[in-house]
Write a protein that holds these residues in place. Sequence first.
Motif, PDB file in Angstrom:
ATOM      1  N   SER A 345      -8.486  38.655 -48.862  1.00  0.00           N
ATOM      2  CA  SER A 345      -9.925  38.713 -48.045  1.00  0.00           C
ATOM      3  C   SER A 345      -9.733  39.107 -46.907  1.00  0.00           C
ATOM      4  O   SER A 345      -8.886  38.145 -46.357  1.00  0.00           O
ATOM      5  N   SER A 346      -8.855  40.127 -46.579  1.00  0.00           N
ATOM      6  CA  SER A 346      -8.357  40.510 -44.816  1.00  0.00           C
ATOM      7  C   SER A 346      -9.019  40.040 -43.914  1.00  0.00           C
ATOM      8  O   SER A 346      -8.818  39.699 -42.959  1.00  0.00           O
ATOM      9  N   ALA A 347     -10.341  40.976 -44.203  1.00  0.00           N
ATOM     10  CA  ALA A 347     -11.971  39.840 -42.905  1.00  0.00           C
ATOM     11  C   ALA A 347     -11.777  38.708 -42.596  1.00  0.00           C
ATOM     12  O   ALA A 347     -11.707  38.105 -42.042  1.00  0.00           O
ATOM     13  N   GLN A 348     -11.220  38.151 -43.715  1.00  0.00           N
ATOM     14  CA  GLN A 348     -10.752  36.291 -43.027  1.00  0.00           C
ATOM     15  C   GLN A 348     -10.054  36.252 -42.288  1.00  0.00           C
ATOM     16  O   GLN A 348      -9.770  35.634 -41.754  1.00  0.00           O
ATOM     17  N   ARG A 349      -8.939  36.948 -43.147  1.00  0.00           N
ATOM     18  CA  ARG A 349      -7.311  36.740 -42.260  1.00  0.00           C
ATOM     19  C   ARG A 349      -7.907  37.009 -40.702  1.00  0.00           C
ATOM     20  O   ARG A 349      -6.505  36.470 -40.206  1.00  0.00           O
ATOM     21  N   GLN A 350      -7.941  38.036 -40.752  1.00  0.00           N
ATOM     22  CA  GLN A 350      -8.461  38.798 -39.592  1.00  0.00           C
ATOM     23  C   GLN A 350      -8.743  37.942 -38.639  1.00  0.00           C
ATOM     24  O   GLN A 350      -8.650  36.903 -37.670  1.00  0.00           O
ATOM     25  N   GLN A 373       2.310  20.983 -45.973  1.00  0.00           N
ATOM     26  CA  GLN A 373       3.316  21.991 -45.466  1.00  0.00           C
ATOM     27  C   GLN A 373       3.324  22.804 -46.630  1.00  0.00           C
ATOM     28  O   GLN A 373       3.360  24.519 -46.232  1.00  0.00           O
ATOM     29  N   LYS A 374       3.172  22.665 -47.751  1.00  0.00           N
ATOM     30  CA  LYS A 374       3.375  23.814 -49.092  1.00  0.00           C
ATOM     31  C   LYS A 374       1.822  24.830 -48.588  1.00  0.00           C
ATOM     32  O   LYS A 374       2.011  26.070 -48.563  1.00  0.00           O
ATOM     33  N   ARG A 375       0.901  24.479 -48.509  1.00  0.00           N
ATOM     34  CA  ARG A 375      -0.397  25.436 -47.967  1.00  0.00           C
ATOM     35  C   ARG A 375      -0.182  25.553 -47.249  1.00  0.00           C
ATOM     36  O   ARG A 375      -0.448  27.204 -46.906  1.00  0.00           O
ATOM     37  N   SER A 376       0.100  25.933 -46.430  1.00  0.00           N
ATOM     38  CA  SER A 376       0.364  25.518 -45.055  1.00  0.00           C
ATOM     39  C   SER A 376       1.799  27.071 -45.042  1.00  0.00           C
ATOM     40  O   SER A 376       1.123  28.448 -44.698  1.00  0.00           O
ATOM     41  N   LEU A 377       2.681  27.013 -45.592  1.00  0.00           N
ATOM     42  CA  LEU A 377       3.543  28.226 -45.951  1.00  0.00           C
ATOM     43  C   LEU A 377       2.874  29.204 -46.870  1.00  0.00           C
ATOM     44  O   LEU A 377       3.157  30.809 -46.379  1.00  0.00           O
ATOM     45  N   LYS A 378       1.747  28.926 -47.820  1.00  0.00           N
ATOM     46  CA  LYS A 378       1.248  30.223 -48.633  1.00  0.00           C
ATOM     47  C   LYS A 378       1.151  30.955 -47.544  1.00  0.00           C
ATOM     48  O   LYS A 378       0.546  32.042 -47.790  1.00  0.00           O
ATOM     49  N   LEU A 379      -0.352  30.720 -46.594  1.00  0.00           N
ATOM     50  CA  LEU A 379      -1.436  31.234 -45.355  1.00  0.00           C
ATOM     51  C   LEU A 379      -0.369  31.997 -44.826  1.00  0.00           C
ATOM     52  O   LEU A 379      -0.404  32.727 -43.953  1.00  0.00           O
ATOM     53  N   LEU A 380       0.630  31.451 -44.430  1.00  0.00           N
ATOM     54  CA  LEU A 380       1.554  32.118 -43.921  1.00  0.00           C
ATOM     55  C   LEU A 380       2.602  33.321 -44.108  1.00  0.00           C
ATOM     56  O   LEU A 380       2.986  34.465 -43.584  1.00  0.00           O
ATOM     57  N   GLN A 381       2.250  32.934 -45.681  1.00  0.00           N
ATOM     58  CA  GLN A 381       2.937  34.036 -46.184  1.00  0.00           C
ATOM     59  C   GLN A 381       2.274  35.405 -46.459  1.00  0.00           C
ATOM     60  O   GLN A 381       2.421  36.787 -46.077  1.00  0.00           O
ATOM     61  N   TRP A 382       0.611  35.171 -46.314  1.00  0.00           N
ATOM     62  CA  TRP A 382       0.387  36.387 -46.232  1.00  0.00           C
ATOM     63  C   TRP A 382      -0.451  36.689 -45.341  1.00  0.00           C
ATOM     64  O   TRP A 382      -0.421  37.644 -45.615  1.00  0.00           O
ATOM     65  N   PHE A 383       0.215  35.917 -44.156  1.00  0.00           N
ATOM     66  CA  PHE A 383      -0.309  36.800 -43.143  1.00  0.00           C
ATOM     67  C   PHE A 383       1.145  37.813 -42.834  1.00  0.00           C
ATOM     68  O   PHE A 383       0.792  38.817 -41.887  1.00  0.00           O
ATOM     69  N   ARG A 384       2.089  37.436 -42.839  1.00  0.00           N
ATOM     70  CA  ARG A 384       3.437  37.914 -42.959  1.00  0.00           C
ATOM     71  C   ARG A 384       3.036  39.089 -43.689  1.00  0.00           C
ATOM     72  O   ARG A 384       3.684  40.352 -42.664  1.00  0.00           O
ATOM     73  N   ASP A 385       2.884  38.916 -44.865  1.00  0.00           N
ATOM     74  CA  ASP A 385       2.815  40.354 -45.911  1.00  0.00           C
ATOM     75  C   ASP A 385       2.021  41.257 -45.635  1.00  0.00           C
ATOM     76  O   ASP A 385       1.774  42.314 -45.720  1.00  0.00           O
ATOM     77  N   GLU A 386       0.604  40.793 -44.960  1.00  0.00           N
ATOM     78  CA  GLU A 386      -0.203  41.559 -44.536  1.00  0.00           C
ATOM     79  C   GLU A 386       0.169  42.695 -43.309  1.00  0.00           C
ATOM     80  O   GLU A 386      -0.317  43.140 -42.898  1.00  0.00           O
ATOM     81  N   ARG A 387       0.935  42.097 -42.191  1.00  0.00           N
ATOM     82  CA  ARG A 387       1.530  42.630 -40.883  1.00  0.00           C
ATOM     83  C   ARG A 387       2.670  43.668 -41.992  1.00  0.00           C
ATOM     84  O   ARG A 387       2.239  44.415 -40.768  1.00  0.00           O
ATOM     85  N   GLN A 388       3.071  43.220 -42.838  1.00  0.00           N
ATOM     86  CA  GLN A 388       4.223  44.030 -42.941  1.00  0.00           C
ATOM     87  C   GLN A 388       3.823  45.046 -44.173  1.00  0.00           C
ATOM     88  O   GLN A 388       4.021  46.627 -43.373  1.00  0.00           O
ATOM     89  N   ALA A 389       2.738  45.255 -44.639  1.00  0.00           N
ATOM     90  CA  ALA A 389       2.025  46.166 -45.023  1.00  0.00           C
ATOM     91  C   ALA A 389       1.015  47.643 -43.823  1.00  0.00           C
ATOM     92  O   ALA A 389       1.202  48.531 -44.195  1.00  0.00           O
ATOM     93  N   LYS A 390       1.051  46.478 -43.311  1.00  0.00           N
ATOM     94  CA  LYS A 390      -0.248  47.491 -41.786  1.00  0.00           C
ATOM     95  C   LYS A 390       0.740  48.409 -41.124  1.00  0.00           C
ATOM     96  O   LYS A 390       0.810  49.442 -41.174  1.00  0.00           O
ATOM     97  N   MET A 391       2.426  47.452 -40.938  1.00  0.00           N
ATOM     98  CA  MET A 391       3.646  48.524 -40.139  1.00  0.00           C
ATOM     99  C   MET A 391       3.421  49.920 -41.198  1.00  0.00           C
ATOM    100  O   MET A 391       3.899  51.050 -40.852  1.00  0.00           O
ATOM    101  N   GLY A 392       3.724  49.771 -42.824  1.00  0.00           N
ATOM    102  CA  GLY A 392       3.816  50.212 -43.756  1.00  0.00           C
ATOM    103  C   GLY A 392       5.816  51.449 -43.334  1.00  0.00           C
ATOM    104  O   GLY A 392       5.712  51.190 -42.224  1.00  0.00           O
ATOM    105  N   PRO A 393       5.566  52.113 -44.249  1.00  0.00           N
ATOM    106  CA  PRO A 393       6.882  52.705 -44.503  1.00  0.00           C
ATOM    107  C   PRO A 393       6.493  53.293 -43.327  1.00  0.00           C
ATOM    108  O   PRO A 393       6.407  54.490 -43.183  1.00  0.00           O
TER     109      PRO A 393
END
Length: 464
Positions: A345-350, A373-393
């Motif tokens: 859910s990109s809308a919820q992450r925003q 810690q494990k759950r927080s790191l998983k959420l942080l990974q999703w935010f990082r992946d979404e940021r990288q996906a927005k930047m694009g190649p």
Amino acid sequence: MSNSSTTSSSSSSSSHRWVYSYIKLQFYNRIRRFLRSKAGRKRYVSSSSDQLEDSRSINSTNDVNNCSNTVEVDVGNQAVESKAVVEAMKSEVGRESRHGGDDVAGLQRAVKRLHFGSWVEKEMAALEIGSLAKQDVKVRKLVAELGVIPVLVSMAASDVVSRRRAALAALLQLANGTYTNKALMVEAGILSNLPKNTNLLDEPTKHEFAELLLTLSSLANTPFPLASSEIVPFLIGILESGSTNVETMESCIGTLCNLSNILDNAGALVSNGVVDTLLKLSSTKELSEKVLGALGCLVVTLMGKKAMENSQMVPETLIEILTWEDNPKCQELSAYILMILAHQSSAQRQKMAKSGIVQVLLEVALLGSPLAQKRSLKLLQWFRDERQAKMGPHSGPQTAGRMAAIGSPENDRVTQEGKKMMKSLVKQSLHKNLEMITTRANADGESSKLKALVISTSSKSLPY
């Protein structure tokens, strides 16, 4: 039988008296069987006890025989016969046992009073039954077989406070540890007889109702049908009435937890506004753990997740709970709910990012419990992946432009702020771990030196 007897038997009043006498006959038969079973068990204990039980069995047998003879007399004399039965019962109810500690005699008197006594006698009988039911599960089952549960359920629906509380106290004891008694209470209509206006109830009555519903809600995990639509409005009324009793609130929330464990109950729970009520209570630390447990069961359902996504209290309330360093269990549950909401859910992450969740997640990832810690790191990974996906190649000249942007003063300032924040979090993490170590070791004298040493070397102790 004579013609006059035939005529009187056809009348409705005579028929009613005969049925009433027959019900009493069945009641005395049950009492006699119970006394005989007790006498058989006590025969091996002592001769004096055997004589006492035999005398009670004989008296009970005489009562049953008298009642039987009365029922079998000419129907034309049934008015006199019914009066004789009532007088015999009154004399039996008023008979006091010479041995006050004999539970059999006490149970016999209590059941008779509950069935045939006045309202005052019914209240006293309900209290006595509740006291006797505490002692043994077999007593609870026996009392239920004697038909007291429907009477107690009707008393619990009364507007008289003393009568209602006496019945609730007895029902609580009878429901303890017996699946059959709980099912009998539901079949007798205890859920449909719940008060409609909880604001008119006093605190003790609210507490007793909440405890009884918590006990009955264990039926939700069984094949026995439990109408959650009848329970939820009453629970919501207590939770929103501003009850000052924390135990009452905990019982209501515990009942909602039991109901939310069954996915089929999600519709009734969500439609009655359970999600918003629980989110309001989640900020209360005494109740937060159970509240988050119920929300965690609802968020995995489609209706529950949608209700939380549309709530204005989400995600701010859950993010605030993530900052409770002194309550790691609540942090873990809050992180779990946020993970379910943020998943795919990109809308919820925003929404979460705008509410400042990233910094809170960094703190939990360093200072929280292992599961948090494990759950927080998983959420942080999703935010990082979404940021990288927005930047694009990017390629060619675009890469140069991107590199130029990275080297701009604005990005340098952001990078420096990020480094400072990470250093601060690292220091807090090390300080917290250090305090735990020094507390366990009881080395207060050395703690200040160790802290100074860690502070001076904190930026060099980790690879980042």
